[in-house]
Design an enzyme around this catalytic site. Sequence first.
Site, PDB file in Angstrom:
ATOM      1  N   ARG A 180     -14.834  42.267  46.122  1.00  0.00           N
ATOM      2  CA  ARG A 180     -13.593  41.495  45.991  1.00  0.00           C
ATOM      3  C   ARG A 180     -13.812  40.050  46.422  1.00  0.00           C
ATOM      4  NH1 ARG A 180      -8.875  40.741  49.176  1.00  0.00           N
ATOM      5  NH2 ARG A 180      -9.547  42.279  50.711  1.00  0.00           N
ATOM      6  N   TYR A 208       1.963  28.101  27.396  1.00  0.00           N
ATOM      7  CA  TYR A 208       1.857  29.523  27.087  1.00  0.00           C
ATOM      8  C   TYR A 208       3.046  30.243  27.717  1.00  0.00           C
ATOM      9  CZ  TYR A 208       0.231  34.344  27.661  1.00  0.00           C
ATOM     10  OH  TYR A 208       0.139  35.706  27.687  1.00  0.00           O
ATOM     11  N   ASP A 246      -5.088  23.386  31.621  1.00  0.00           N
ATOM     12  CA  ASP A 246      -5.496  24.632  30.983  1.00  0.00           C
ATOM     13  C   ASP A 246      -6.304  24.268  29.738  1.00  0.00           C
ATOM     14  OD1 ASP A 246      -5.706  26.950  29.429  1.00  0.00           O
ATOM     15  OD2 ASP A 246      -3.762  27.717  30.044  1.00  0.00           O
ATOM     16  N   LYS A 262     -10.461  34.342  25.778  1.00  0.00           N
ATOM     17  CA  LYS A 262     -10.451  33.692  24.473  1.00  0.00           C
ATOM     18  C   LYS A 262     -11.850  33.194  24.097  1.00  0.00           C
ATOM     19  CE  LYS A 262      -5.957  34.355  24.918  1.00  0.00           C
ATOM     20  NZ  LYS A 262      -5.668  34.757  26.289  1.00  0.00           N
TER      21      LYS A 262
END
Length: 397
Positions: A58, A111, A185, A210
């Site tokens: 983690r 988005y 972004d 993406k």
Amino acid sequence: MSNHTYAPATVVVHGNHPKNPAGALAAPIFQTSTFVFDSAEQGGSRFAGKEDGFIYSRLGNPTTRQLEEKVALLEGGEDCTAFSSGMGAISGTVLSILRCGDHLLADKTLYGCTFALFTEKLPQFGIEVELIDMSNLDEVKAHVRPNTRMVYFETVANPSMKVTDIAAVSAHVHSVAPQCLVTVDNTFASPMLVKPLSLGADIVVHSATKYLNGHGDVIAGFSVSRGDIMHTIRMVGLKDVTGAVLGPQEAYLILRGLKTLKVRMDAICQGAMEVAKFLDQSPRVQKVFFPGLPQHPDYEVAKREMAQFGGMIAFEMKSFEEAKAVLNAVKLCALAVSLGDCETLIQHPASMTHSMCTREEIEAAGFSDRLIRLSVGLEDPADIIADLQQAFEKACR
């Protein structure tokens, strides 16, 4: 040659040339939750931050770390933190930086899930969110305040394809509010087309689902910045706030996908330009939104700041019913959300990716329910065009 700077096409293949102990060419997958210490003293030193080394996946994993280093190189940042999704990266970044009483100035075209986070959740934490048109520098100048802690926008806005002048916005924001972090972004462009940090931005975020992965089989995200900011985002946004940890299997797949990023983006951008020109000439299409067309309002900004114009196109039909008919008539294009895959994807933002937005919010963001979004893939552009043509003919009878 020791000072030679490698081109992006080389960086995506080699990164920083890490060599693992076994000498494997491909990055090994360290499928482990925890790591064994040589001594109690070593474990204590690592937890105290006095000694480098892995503790628990983690908090870091060798496979994931190799990926983070490569993405940092690609974006020109000092460090990178990987997340298990793009929204993990966005929320982990924003919630690591912003505090109650801070002001977030963001673009009004975002988005859909980013928009929901900003407008619905952040105000509950006492963070004031203001939405403006970031492509209008006068609006930016009028709304940056002394307590503005972050300015946020997308390189190419989803789904209106608006392009913001990163250099101009960053320069003004830093002159007025030096403590403010300009966050971009860069999902729609990828570092093959734009490097926001080199243009003055402070943080870059990605949905690595993406273009960076590029094969439609991984959900992931990244945040990239200078070292101190990344330390905060990793130890707060990733470790404590979201726990959105990227697994080593997914990291391996993205490392593999990155090797073809340059050739994929070149082919996709070339194909998108051909498809955009077809759409621009089609009598069935009311309007095309693509920054590579000279009539696009931000064409000059895109030409100045982007190496190529990207693979994303939006276009409007005459009505919502006609747009829906086109989506139902395509055969080659896959009716699916997401973008940046080898396959061409087509979707309806108003009822899909931005369905959480009201009609008024959609109109304010600069699009309508007549808009179709197209992510051009690696198929022959002539075949994509033929599919759209037959869909238009069927839908517009």
